[in-house]
Structure formats: C-alpha cells, structure tokens
Design a protein around this motif. Structure first.
Motif, PDB file in Angstrom:
ATOM      1  N   ILE A   1       0.827  -1.279  -0.066  1.00 42.29           N
ATOM      2  CA  ILE A   1      -0.070   0.011  -0.191  1.00 42.29           C
ATOM      3  C   ILE A   1       0.874   1.112  -0.087  1.00 42.29           C
ATOM      4  O   ILE A   1       0.576   2.179  -0.957  1.00 42.29           O
ATOM      5  CB  ILE A   1      -1.082  -0.018   1.164  1.00 42.29           C
ATOM      6  CG1 ILE A   1      -1.850  -1.047   1.219  1.00 42.29           C
ATOM      7  CG2 ILE A   1      -1.722   1.400   1.292  1.00 42.29           C
ATOM      8  CD1 ILE A   1      -2.689  -1.378   2.147  1.00 42.29           C
ATOM      9  N   SER A   2       1.823   1.324   0.835  1.00 46.99           N
ATOM     10  CA  SER A   2       2.651   2.507   0.700  1.00 46.99           C
ATOM     11  C   SER A   2       3.603   2.662  -0.397  1.00 46.99           C
ATOM     12  O   SER A   2       3.631   3.784  -0.743  1.00 46.99           O
ATOM     13  CB  SER A   2       3.715   2.309   2.185  1.00 46.99           C
ATOM     14  OG  SER A   2       4.707   1.400   2.005  1.00 46.99           O
TER      15      SER A   2
ATOM     16  N   LYS B   1       2.376   2.057  -3.234  1.00 52.22           N
ATOM     17  CA  LYS B   1       1.371   2.495  -4.302  1.00 52.22           C
ATOM     18  C   LYS B   1       1.117   1.332  -5.154  1.00 52.22           C
ATOM     19  O   LYS B   1       0.560   1.359  -6.488  1.00 52.22           O
ATOM     20  CB  LYS B   1       1.547   3.569  -4.940  1.00 52.22           C
ATOM     21  CG  LYS B   1       1.683   4.827  -4.227  1.00 52.22           C
ATOM     22  CD  LYS B   1       0.395   5.373  -3.527  1.00 52.22           C
ATOM     23  CE  LYS B   1       0.664   6.698  -2.573  1.00 52.22           C
ATOM     24  NZ  LYS B   1       0.162   6.504  -1.440  1.00 52.22           N
TER      25      LYS B   1
ATOM     26  N   ARG C   1      -0.795  -1.343  -4.359  1.00 52.60           N
ATOM     27  CA  ARG C   1      -1.931  -2.127  -3.975  1.00 52.60           C
ATOM     28  C   ARG C   1      -3.030  -0.961  -3.166  1.00 52.60           C
ATOM     29  O   ARG C   1      -2.286  -0.228  -2.389  1.00 52.60           O
ATOM     30  CB  ARG C   1      -1.889  -3.256  -3.359  1.00 52.60           C
ATOM     31  CG  ARG C   1      -3.218  -4.220  -3.315  1.00 52.60           C
ATOM     32  CD  ARG C   1      -3.003  -5.699  -3.395  1.00 52.60           C
ATOM     33  NE  ARG C   1      -4.144  -6.491  -3.210  1.00 52.60           N
ATOM     34  CZ  ARG C   1      -4.544  -7.636  -3.057  1.00 52.60           C
ATOM     35  NH1 ARG C   1      -3.438  -8.414  -2.794  1.00 52.60           N
ATOM     36  NH2 ARG C   1      -5.661  -8.130  -3.226  1.00 52.60           N
ATOM     37  N   ASP C   2      -4.127  -0.985  -3.331  1.00 53.38           N
ATOM     38  CA  ASP C   2      -4.995  -0.375  -2.288  1.00 53.38           C
ATOM     39  C   ASP C   2      -6.432  -1.097  -2.377  1.00 53.38           C
ATOM     40  O   ASP C   2      -6.574  -2.071  -3.140  1.00 53.38           O
ATOM     41  CB  ASP C   2      -5.107   1.067  -2.691  1.00 53.38           C
ATOM     42  CG  ASP C   2      -5.444   2.041  -1.412  1.00 53.38           C
ATOM     43  OD1 ASP C   2      -5.555   1.479  -0.386  1.00 53.38           O
ATOM     44  OD2 ASP C   2      -5.304   3.130  -1.383  1.00 53.38           O
TER      45      ASP C   2
ATOM     46  N   CYS D   1     -11.007  -0.526   4.699  1.00 53.14           N
ATOM     47  CA  CYS D   1     -10.064  -1.151   5.448  1.00 53.14           C
ATOM     48  C   CYS D   1     -10.487  -1.340   6.982  1.00 53.14           C
ATOM     49  O   CYS D   1     -11.099  -0.330   7.667  1.00 53.14           O
ATOM     50  CB  CYS D   1      -8.607  -0.257   5.397  1.00 53.14           C
ATOM     51  SG  CYS D   1      -7.443  -1.020   6.623  1.00 53.14           S
TER      52      CYS D   1
ATOM     53  N   MET E   1      -2.705   2.871   8.356  1.00 50.84           N
ATOM     54  CA  MET E   1      -3.603   2.699   7.088  1.00 50.84           C
ATOM     55  C   MET E   1      -4.422   3.996   6.749  1.00 50.84           C
ATOM     56  O   MET E   1      -4.379   4.279   5.724  1.00 50.84           O
ATOM     57  CB  MET E   1      -4.606   1.409   7.648  1.00 50.84           C
ATOM     58  CG  MET E   1      -4.059   0.324   7.594  1.00 50.84           C
ATOM     59  SD  MET E   1      -3.179  -0.225   6.002  1.00 50.84           S
ATOM     60  CE  MET E   1      -2.366  -1.833   6.608  1.00 50.84           C
TER      61      MET E   1
ATOM     62  N   SER F   1      -3.303   4.808   2.855  1.00 46.06           N
ATOM     63  CA  SER F   1      -4.429   3.914   1.897  1.00 46.06           C
ATOM     64  C   SER F   1      -5.496   5.146   1.659  1.00 46.06           C
ATOM     65  O   SER F   1      -6.020   6.215   2.680  1.00 46.06           O
ATOM     66  CB  SER F   1      -5.075   2.908   2.827  1.00 46.06           C
ATOM     67  OG  SER F   1      -6.067   2.309   1.931  1.00 46.06           O
ATOM     68  N   HIS F   2      -6.228   4.855   0.507  1.00 39.74           N
ATOM     69  CA  HIS F   2      -7.499   5.801   0.179  1.00 39.74           C
ATOM     70  C   HIS F   2      -8.614   5.202   0.620  1.00 39.74           C
ATOM     71  O   HIS F   2      -9.747   5.715   0.351  1.00 39.74           O
ATOM     72  CB  HIS F   2      -7.481   5.837  -1.233  1.00 39.74           C
ATOM     73  CG  HIS F   2      -6.494   6.944  -1.655  1.00 39.74           C
ATOM     74  ND1 HIS F   2      -5.360   6.364  -2.572  1.00 39.74           N
ATOM     75  CD2 HIS F   2      -6.177   8.243  -1.753  1.00 39.74           C
ATOM     76  CE1 HIS F   2      -4.507   7.157  -2.614  1.00 39.74           C
ATOM     77  NE2 HIS F   2      -4.960   8.356  -2.285  1.00 39.74           N
ATOM     78  N   ALA F   3      -8.663   3.927   1.559  1.00 42.13           N
ATOM     79  CA  ALA F   3      -9.827   3.048   1.742  1.00 42.13           C
ATOM     80  C   ALA F   3     -10.590   3.895   2.987  1.00 42.13           C
ATOM     81  O   ALA F   3     -10.173   4.885   3.883  1.00 42.13           O
ATOM     82  CB  ALA F   3      -9.465   1.825   2.373  1.00 42.13           C
TER      83      ALA F   3
END
Length: 157
Positions: A77-78, A80, A82-83, A87, A103, A107-109
């Motif tokens: 995630i960090s 970029k 995967r996202d 979450c 997170m 993350s954009h979650a």
C-alpha cells in the motif's frame, strides 16, 4: 454489452494483529462472510498467528480468500502497488491503534476501527484520526462486537 467497462470489484482489507483476544478470529470470519455476501472481496492481512488461526478455522476456504502478511500489505500500500476500498483494523492494544493510523495515512480506503477487548474504551480515546469507530467490550463473547458492526453495516456503505 461488449462495449461497457467491467464493473470494478469492491475490495476490503482486514488488518489483524496479535490474536490475544479470542473474539478476533470469529469476528474476522463473520465480517468476511458479510462482505462476501455484499459482493465485496475481502483480503486478510495479519501476523503469522492471526493468519494461521483463520486458515485452520476455514481449511476449505468457504469464507477465507486471500491471506497475506501484514507487513507485506503495508509495504504494498505504501509503495502504491495496491489499495482497497475499505479497511477494517482490529484494535485491542496500542499496536492496533498504530496500524489504524498508518492505514489512514497510506491508504485511500474508507477506514473502520474495530475496537474490542477488556479495555476497549481506553483504546477508543487514543484514536485521533478520521475513521469510523466500531467498539464494544468483547473478549470471549463476540456478540457485542457483532451487534456493533451490524448497526453500522459497513458492507452497505
């Protein structure tokens, strides 16, 4: 229609730490089931003990899908690579709060903090970042946390 783009798969990451509090495994399996029923693809990221408990609890993978190492997930995630859309961070100690803050930063979650355990109220007070807090005093009996999750219905968000 052949020209229509394929619908985007909605994903959810479940972040599990040390399974010291018994309700973590049952609530994770419950949440995985509810997410799947809503058409959301869950991915579990936990430490070795948490992941092993889930794999042993669902050996035929009726509910459990992808399971990855927690540190690997944070790295993906960090970097970029995967996202996720949602979450869920399981919190019963300071490390859980730190993972949730991490997170939220990388993350954009949409972030959900699932706070439980004997001293859940103390952990809730430490959350000073944007997220939806779902909290209950749940140690051995998962029903209080299940009820709190059901009231929020995060699979419908």
């Amino acid at each position: 229609m052949a020209d229509e783009p394929a619908a985007k798969t909605v994903t959810a990451l479940l972040v599990l730490g040390c399974p010291q509090v018994p309700v973590q495994t049952s609530i994770a399996l419950y949440l995985i089931n509810r997410l799947r029923k809503a058409g959301i693809t869950p991915v579990v990221a936990g430490n070795k003990a948490a992941n092993t408990l889930l794999v042993v609890s669902d050996p035929d993978r009726h509910y459990l899908g992808e399971v990855i190492d927690l540190d690997r997930a944070v790295g993906l995630i960090s970097d970029k690579k995967r996202d996720f859309d949602r979450c869920f961070v399981f919190i019963h100690n300071d490390a859980g709060v730190s993972y949730a803050a991490t997170m939220g930063a990388i993350s954009h979650a949409k972030l959900y903090a699932l706070v439980y355990g004997e001293h859940y109220e103390e952990q809730v007070k430490k959350i000073d970042f944007p997220c939806t807090v779902i909290a209950a005093k749940a140690v051995h009996n998962p029903l209080p946390l299940k009820k709190a999750i059901d009231e929020v219905t995060p699979w419908a968000a």
